[in-house]
Design a protein around this motif. Structure first.
Motif, mmCIF file in Angstrom:
data_model
loop_
_atom_site.group_PDB
_atom_site.id
_atom_site.type_symbol
_atom_site.label_atom_id
_atom_site.label_comp_id
_atom_site.label_asym_id
_atom_site.label_seq_id
_atom_site.Cartn_x
_atom_site.Cartn_y
_atom_site.Cartn_z
ATOM 1 N N GLY A 119 -2.740 4.869 10.155
ATOM 2 C CA GLY A 119 -3.770 5.118 9.146
ATOM 3 C C GLY A 119 -3.222 5.035 7.729
ATOM 4 O O GLY A 119 -3.866 4.474 6.839
ATOM 5 N N ASP A 120 -2.012 5.583 7.514
ATOM 6 C CA ASP A 120 -1.389 5.535 6.184
ATOM 7 C C ASP A 120 -1.080 4.108 5.757
ATOM 8 O O ASP A 120 -1.214 3.762 4.584
ATOM 9 C CB ASP A 120 -0.114 6.373 6.153
ATOM 10 N N VAL A 121 -0.664 3.279 6.701
ATOM 11 C CA VAL A 121 -0.393 1.875 6.377
ATOM 12 C C VAL A 121 -1.667 1.209 5.860
ATOM 13 O O VAL A 121 -1.664 0.551 4.819
ATOM 14 C CB VAL A 121 0.173 1.119 7.606
ATOM 15 N N ALA A 122 -2.777 1.408 6.583
ATOM 16 C CA ALA A 122 -4.038 0.766 6.204
ATOM 17 C C ALA A 122 -4.620 1.352 4.923
ATOM 18 O O ALA A 122 -5.093 0.609 4.054
ATOM 19 C CB ALA A 122 -5.048 0.896 7.344
ATOM 20 N N ALA A 123 -4.579 2.658 4.779
ATOM 21 C CA ALA A 123 -5.260 3.307 3.659
ATOM 22 C C ALA A 123 -4.410 3.418 2.395
ATOM 23 O O ALA A 123 -4.952 3.425 1.297
ATOM 24 C CB ALA A 123 -5.717 4.705 4.079
ATOM 25 N N GLN A 124 -3.083 3.499 2.545
ATOM 26 C CA GLN A 124 -2.224 3.726 1.384
ATOM 27 C C GLN A 124 -1.287 2.560 1.081
ATOM 28 O O GLN A 124 -1.226 2.086 -0.045
ATOM 29 C CB GLN A 124 -1.403 5.004 1.578
ATOM 30 N N TRP A 125 -0.535 2.122 2.094
ATOM 31 C CA TRP A 125 0.491 1.121 1.825
ATOM 32 C C TRP A 125 -0.113 -0.233 1.474
ATOM 33 O O TRP A 125 0.289 -0.860 0.492
ATOM 34 C CB TRP A 125 1.443 0.978 3.016
ATOM 35 N N MET A 126 -1.084 -0.701 2.250
ATOM 36 C CA MET A 126 -1.672 -2.023 2.004
ATOM 37 C C MET A 126 -2.276 -2.132 0.600
ATOM 38 O O MET A 126 -1.979 -3.092 -0.103
ATOM 39 C CB MET A 126 -2.712 -2.384 3.064
ATOM 40 N N PRO A 127 -3.098 -1.175 0.161
ATOM 41 C CA PRO A 127 -3.683 -1.314 -1.177
ATOM 42 C C PRO A 127 -2.650 -1.229 -2.314
ATOM 43 O O PRO A 127 -2.899 -1.740 -3.401
ATOM 44 C CB PRO A 127 -4.657 -0.127 -1.272
ATOM 45 N N ALA A 128 -1.499 -0.608 -2.057
ATOM 46 C CA ALA A 128 -0.503 -0.392 -3.114
ATOM 47 C C ALA A 128 0.599 -1.449 -3.148
ATOM 48 O O ALA A 128 1.481 -1.380 -4.006
ATOM 49 C CB ALA A 128 0.126 0.994 -2.937
ATOM 50 N N ASN A 129 0.562 -2.426 -2.253
ATOM 51 C CA ASN A 129 1.623 -3.426 -2.168
ATOM 52 C C ASN A 129 1.050 -4.832 -2.171
ATOM 53 O O ASN A 129 -0.101 -5.033 -1.792
ATOM 54 C CB ASN A 129 2.462 -3.184 -0.906
ATOM 55 N N PRO A 130 1.860 -5.812 -2.561
ATOM 56 C CA PRO A 130 1.348 -7.192 -2.657
ATOM 57 C C PRO A 130 1.320 -7.920 -1.308
ATOM 58 O O PRO A 130 1.827 -9.036 -1.174
ATOM 59 C CB PRO A 130 2.331 -7.841 -3.634
ATOM 60 N N TYR A 131 0.762 -7.261 -0.290
ATOM 61 C CA TYR A 131 0.647 -7.858 1.040
ATOM 62 C C TYR A 131 -0.745 -7.612 1.573
ATOM 63 O O TYR A 131 -1.411 -6.645 1.202
ATOM 64 C CB TYR A 131 1.676 -7.244 2.005
ATOM 65 N N GLU A 132 -1.172 -8.502 2.461
ATOM 66 C CA GLU A 132 -2.422 -8.305 3.184
ATOM 67 C C GLU A 132 -2.194 -8.674 4.635
ATOM 68 O O GLU A 132 -1.224 -9.361 4.972
ATOM 69 C CB GLU A 132 -3.551 -9.137 2.570
ATOM 70 N N TYR A 133 -3.098 -8.189 5.484
ATOM 71 C CA TYR A 133 -3.006 -8.513 6.909
ATOM 72 C C TYR A 133 -3.143 -10.012 7.102
ATOM 73 O O TYR A 133 -3.884 -10.679 6.387
ATOM 74 C CB TYR A 133 -4.128 -7.829 7.693
ATOM 75 N N ARG A 134 -2.431 -10.536 8.092
ATOM 76 C CA ARG A 134 -2.627 -11.908 8.538
ATOM 77 C C ARG A 134 -2.865 -11.846 10.041
ATOM 78 O O ARG A 134 -2.557 -10.837 10.680
ATOM 79 C CB ARG A 134 -1.432 -12.803 8.186
#
Length: 165
Positions: A119-134
């Protein structure tokens, strides 16, 4: 949140697959039943195919819907990561192209700590870093903690691509 970015060559996820619903909290009974249904000798054969990180038997999931909604369908693999060219015919195979992976580490009570990490990866880490899911499987390696069997050490591999932002 402890993480690293890894570039990985093409590989295969090889093991036994089941279609299950996504459950956010607690042990997923559908996954537990799937794992129980795999004969021990099959698990040993699967384990013997592991030849790269993450090592050993892992959980690999492929979401069949766009979101993370409770009850959404997943293809769940009880499997290994391998370069095996000719896996046994009775096992399921998912080919994964070369790409970038964000790898997260966590230790805590099972399954709460790993579900919170996800949950933290999806809600916090993804929006704060220059990466998106592939596209690709999300791979989870869990092992009981050597210090406390009620705790687990988890490693979550998320397929990502760098954004321009």
């Amino acid at each position: 949140m402890r993480y690293r970015i890894v570039e990985k060559e093409a590989f295969r996820v090889v093991g036994k697959k089941a279609r299950v619903p996504l459950i956010h909290r607690g042990v997923n009974p559908h996954i537990a039943e799937h794992i129980r249904s795999i004969p021990p000798e099959t698990t040993l054969r699967i384990s013997g195919l592991s030849d790269q990180d993450p090592q050993g038997v892992v959980s690999a999931t492929v979401r069949l819907s766009e979101g993370f909604e409770e009850g959404g369908e997943l293809d769940y693999y009880h499997a290994v990561v391998t370069t095996a060219a000719e896996p046994p015919d009775d096992l399921d195979v998912l080919d994964c192209p070369a790409g970038t992976w964000a790898v997260f580490d966590s230790t805590g009570p099972f399954p709460q700590a790993l579900q919170e990490m996800w949950g933290d990866v999806a809600a916090q880490w993804m929006p704060a870093n220059p990466y998106e899911y592939r596209p690709g499987p999300e791979i989870l390696r869990t092992r009981p903690s050597q210090d406390d069997p009620a705790r687990s050490e988890a490693q979550l591999w998320i397929p990502v691509t760098r954004t321009t932002a």
